[in-house]
Motif scaffolding. Structure first.
Motif, PDB file in Angstrom:
ATOM      1  N   TYR A   1       0.791  -1.290  -0.178  1.00 44.48           N
ATOM      2  CA  TYR A   1       0.028  -0.002  -0.229  1.00 44.48           C
ATOM      3  C   TYR A   1       0.706   1.393   0.095  1.00 44.48           C
ATOM      4  O   TYR A   1       0.336   2.381  -0.541  1.00 44.48           O
ATOM      5  CB  TYR A   1      -1.087   0.025   1.217  1.00 44.48           C
ATOM      6  CG  TYR A   1      -2.155  -0.936   1.176  1.00 44.48           C
ATOM      7  CD1 TYR A   1      -3.169  -0.483   0.134  1.00 44.48           C
ATOM      8  CD2 TYR A   1      -2.433  -1.956   1.798  1.00 44.48           C
ATOM      9  CE1 TYR A   1      -4.050  -1.334  -0.106  1.00 44.48           C
ATOM     10  CE2 TYR A   1      -3.354  -2.846   1.671  1.00 44.48           C
ATOM     11  CZ  TYR A   1      -4.231  -2.545   0.745  1.00 44.48           C
ATOM     12  OH  TYR A   1      -5.436  -3.373   0.231  1.00 44.48           O
ATOM     13  N   VAL A   2       2.212   1.395   0.696  1.00 43.03           N
ATOM     14  CA  VAL A   2       2.845   2.291   0.581  1.00 43.03           C
ATOM     15  C   VAL A   2       4.179   2.133  -0.357  1.00 43.03           C
ATOM     16  O   VAL A   2       4.898   1.619  -0.167  1.00 43.03           O
ATOM     17  CB  VAL A   2       3.438   2.609   2.240  1.00 43.03           C
ATOM     18  CG1 VAL A   2       4.300   3.847   2.017  1.00 43.03           C
ATOM     19  CG2 VAL A   2       2.323   2.806   2.885  1.00 43.03           C
ATOM     20  N   THR A   3       3.887   3.140  -1.395  1.00 45.80           N
ATOM     21  CA  THR A   3       4.973   3.142  -2.546  1.00 45.80           C
ATOM     22  C   THR A   3       5.856   4.426  -2.503  1.00 45.80           C
ATOM     23  O   THR A   3       5.233   5.434  -1.815  1.00 45.80           O
ATOM     24  CB  THR A   3       4.376   2.948  -3.913  1.00 45.80           C
ATOM     25  OG1 THR A   3       3.525   3.921  -4.116  1.00 45.80           O
ATOM     26  CG2 THR A   3       3.501   1.686  -4.056  1.00 45.80           C
TER      27      THR A   3
ATOM     28  N   LEU B   1       5.913   6.551  -4.590  1.00 41.54           N
ATOM     29  CA  LEU B   1       4.985   7.729  -5.220  1.00 41.54           C
ATOM     30  C   LEU B   1       3.960   8.044  -4.458  1.00 41.54           C
ATOM     31  O   LEU B   1       3.725   9.281  -4.513  1.00 41.54           O
ATOM     32  CB  LEU B   1       4.374   7.040  -6.563  1.00 41.54           C
ATOM     33  CG  LEU B   1       5.270   6.398  -7.639  1.00 41.54           C
ATOM     34  CD1 LEU B   1       4.536   5.774  -8.721  1.00 41.54           C
ATOM     35  CD2 LEU B   1       6.040   7.655  -8.293  1.00 41.54           C
ATOM     36  N   ASN B   2       3.562   7.475  -3.532  1.00 45.17           N
ATOM     37  CA  ASN B   2       2.117   7.879  -2.533  1.00 45.17           C
ATOM     38  C   ASN B   2       2.780   7.972  -1.299  1.00 45.17           C
ATOM     39  O   ASN B   2       1.867   8.229  -0.276  1.00 45.17           O
ATOM     40  CB  ASN B   2       1.210   7.052  -2.856  1.00 45.17           C
ATOM     41  CG  ASN B   2       1.208   5.702  -2.013  1.00 45.17           C
ATOM     42  OD1 ASN B   2       2.357   5.391  -1.675  1.00 45.17           O
ATOM     43  ND2 ASN B   2       0.153   4.900  -2.074  1.00 45.17           N
ATOM     44  N   GLN B   3       4.142   7.972  -0.762  1.00 43.79           N
ATOM     45  CA  GLN B   3       4.534   7.959   0.657  1.00 43.79           C
ATOM     46  C   GLN B   3       4.429   9.457   1.200  1.00 43.79           C
ATOM     47  O   GLN B   3       3.964   9.582   2.407  1.00 43.79           O
ATOM     48  CB  GLN B   3       6.053   7.687   0.606  1.00 43.79           C
ATOM     49  CG  GLN B   3       6.412   7.488   1.774  1.00 43.79           C
ATOM     50  CD  GLN B   3       8.064   6.786   2.068  1.00 43.79           C
ATOM     51  OE1 GLN B   3       8.574   6.828   0.793  1.00 43.79           O
ATOM     52  NE2 GLN B   3       8.410   6.575   3.285  1.00 43.79           N
ATOM     53  N   GLY B   4       4.190  10.651   0.338  1.00 43.60           N
ATOM     54  CA  GLY B   4       4.270  11.892   0.779  1.00 43.60           C
ATOM     55  C   GLY B   4       2.622  12.089   1.121  1.00 43.60           C
ATOM     56  O   GLY B   4       2.338  13.157   1.993  1.00 43.60           O
ATOM     57  N   ASP B   5       1.826  11.409   0.757  1.00 41.42           N
ATOM     58  CA  ASP B   5       0.370  11.384   0.975  1.00 41.42           C
ATOM     59  C   ASP B   5      -0.067  10.983   2.580  1.00 41.42           C
ATOM     60  O   ASP B   5      -1.157  11.392   2.974  1.00 41.42           O
ATOM     61  CB  ASP B   5      -0.562  10.674   0.168  1.00 41.42           C
ATOM     62  CG  ASP B   5      -0.388  11.001  -1.182  1.00 41.42           C
ATOM     63  OD1 ASP B   5      -0.040  12.212  -1.552  1.00 41.42           O
ATOM     64  OD2 ASP B   5      -0.772  10.224  -1.995  1.00 41.42           O
ATOM     65  N   PHE B   6       0.766  10.209   3.081  1.00 43.09           N
ATOM     66  CA  PHE B   6       0.580   9.722   4.779  1.00 43.09           C
ATOM     67  C   PHE B   6       1.317  10.649   5.338  1.00 43.09           C
ATOM     68  O   PHE B   6       2.275  11.294   5.411  1.00 43.09           O
ATOM     69  CB  PHE B   6       0.950   8.258   4.657  1.00 43.09           C
ATOM     70  CG  PHE B   6       0.341   7.308   3.693  1.00 43.09           C
ATOM     71  CD1 PHE B   6      -0.959   6.909   4.138  1.00 43.09           C
ATOM     72  CD2 PHE B   6       0.845   6.838   2.560  1.00 43.09           C
ATOM     73  CE1 PHE B   6      -1.550   5.881   3.193  1.00 43.09           C
ATOM     74  CE2 PHE B   6       0.387   5.899   1.784  1.00 43.09           C
ATOM     75  CZ  PHE B   6      -1.057   5.592   2.130  1.00 43.09           C
TER      76      PHE B   6
END
Length: 116
Positions: free
Chosen positions: A66-68, A70-75
């Motif tokens: 779920y945490v890549t 690319l989307n690590q900054g969204d969390f």
């Protein structure tokens, strides 16, 4: 052979993850059977350690899925740190529990007191 299937199984490690979870599941089942067969505290601790290893490994697989990058900054960074460290802590405690359970079971069989 389908290249997408080959990439998913071999290059991304899905097959190794599946075999790892199956192996830890078998270790947990063996520990549960051992705890039922030998009524000792060490066997029960080994069972909890094996279950902890299994849950920690599944947690790492879910986190990596779920945490890549690319989307690590969204969390939230605090939540990411918690989600990273809880499975690692479970793996560490599980391995320690298995070792301690084996040691305690052997000491109980030999008649030595477990506490020093």
């Amino acid at each position: 052979m389908n290249n997408l299937l080959f990439d998913t199984i071999i290059k991304q490690g899905l097959l190794l993850d599946i075999f790892g979870v199956i192996g830890l599941g078998l270790v947990a089942l063996a520990a549960i059977r051992f705890a039922k067969k030998c009524d000792s505290t060490g066997a029960t601790v080994m069972t909890w350690g094996a279950i902890s290893l299994l849950i920690g490994r599944i947690g790492i697989m879910i986190f990596a899925h779920y945490v890549t990058p690319l989307n690590q900054g969204d969390f939230d960074p605090t939540m990411l740190a918690i989600c990273k460290n809880v499975p690692l802590t479970l793996l560490t405690l599980g391995l320690g529990a298995i070792v301690w359970g084996l040691w305690g079971h052997e000491r109980q069989l030999s008649g030595e007191p477990i506490t020093d």
